[in-house]
Design an enzyme around this catalytic site. Structure first.
Site, short mmCIF file in Angstrom:
data_model
loop_
_atom_site.label_atom_id
_atom_site.label_comp_id
_atom_site.label_asym_id
_atom_site.label_seq_id
_atom_site.Cartn_x
_atom_site.Cartn_y
_atom_site.Cartn_z
N ASP A 87 3.44 2.65 3.98
CA ASP A 87 4.11 1.65 4.83
C ASP A 87 3.44 0.29 4.79
OD1 ASP A 87 5.90 3.65 5.62
OD2 ASP A 87 4.55 4.30 7.22
N ARG A 88 2.83 -0.03 3.67
CA ARG A 88 2.16 -1.33 3.49
C ARG A 88 1.01 -1.54 4.47
NH1 ARG A 88 5.14 -1.09 -0.34
NH2 ARG A 88 6.62 -2.64 -1.11
#
Ligand SMILES: Cc1cc2nc3c(=O)[nH]c(=O)nc-3n(C[C@H](O)[C@H](O)[C@H](O)COP(=O)(O)O)c2cc1C
Length: 217
Positions: free
Chosen positions: A195-196
């Site tokens: 999710d970055r």
């Protein structure tokens, strides 16, 4: 998360593809941490894990970047070899600051370094040059790196010329060729996460040691 556990996370948590990452010893030496990551990159089967981008700039701040190969590193710095009359060398002679960036995609890792750059000793360049294949040594003599070349045949002529000049295995170090060492003032480790929400940890020189800072991804 404590700094200790953050360092442990950044050292060990890839997403399952990471091989050979030693379990964390929670010391804070970035050169040692670099060594662990570099070793993992070598064991990952990645092509040329020692390749790194090198950024330089003119004194008035015009940047340029290219790939070079890391040939040695230790507490003193990170070493690459090149032609001392190339564009990068001219920029470094006029403005001895540089930046390096490694990207080891399969491990989702990046390491960035910033620092001052100086030539390695003549003896160090001589020793390294002697380890190169004869062809690469002749190539170093033949290439006027970064200068315009009117046609490929001109380069091939120069190769023949130096091949004849140094017929045996004793090809000396050209006076215009050698190493540079970047002494890092900061080293940043980046580990890709889901999710970055990546992990970033920056080490900055502080006296004889290093100050660490976590950064938002
Ligand atoms: C993977 C890779 C590794 C390279 N390694 C070196 C190197 O170690 N030394 C070097 O002078 N050029 C190396 N080159 C070539 C440089 O990227 C560049 O073309 C050359 O040094 C001239 O750059 P300059 O005109 O900015 O000086 C490499 C290129 C690639 C793609």
């Amino acid at each position: 998360m404590s700094l200790k556990s953050s360092i442990r996370t950044i050292k060990t948590l890839g997403k399952g593809v990471v091989v050979g990452i030693p379990e964390a010893a929670a010391d804070h030496d970035p050169v040692e941490l670099f060594g662990e990551w570099f070793q993992a990159a070598r064991e990952s089967g990645l092509y040329l894990p020692e390749s790194m981008s090198l950024a330089t700039a003119t004194p008035d701040g015009v940047p340029s970047v290219r790939m070079v190969l890391l040939k040695a590193y230790d507490e003193r710095g990170f070493v690459f070899y090149t032609n001392y009359e190339s564009r990068k060398a001219k920029e470094l002679e006029a403005n001895p600051r540089g930046a390096l960036c490694f990207h080891w995609g399969v491990l989702e890792r990046q390491v960035r370094l910033n620092g001052t750059v100086e030539r390695v000793s003549h003896e160090e360049s001589v020793r390294y040059f002697a380890t190169r294949s004869r062809g690469s040594r002749i190539g170093a003599w033949a290439s006027k790196q970064s200068e315009p070349l009117s046609e490929r045949a001109e380069l091939e002529d120069r190769v023949r010329r130096y091949d004849a000049e140094y017929p045996g295995d004793d090809v000396p170090l050209p006076p215009f060729w050698g190493g540079y060492r970047l002494r890092p003032e900061s080293i940043e480790f980046w580990q890709g996460k889901a999710d970055r929400l990546h992990e970033r940890l920056r080490f900055e020189r502080s006296g004889d040691g290093w100050r660490t800072t976590r950064l938002y991804p």
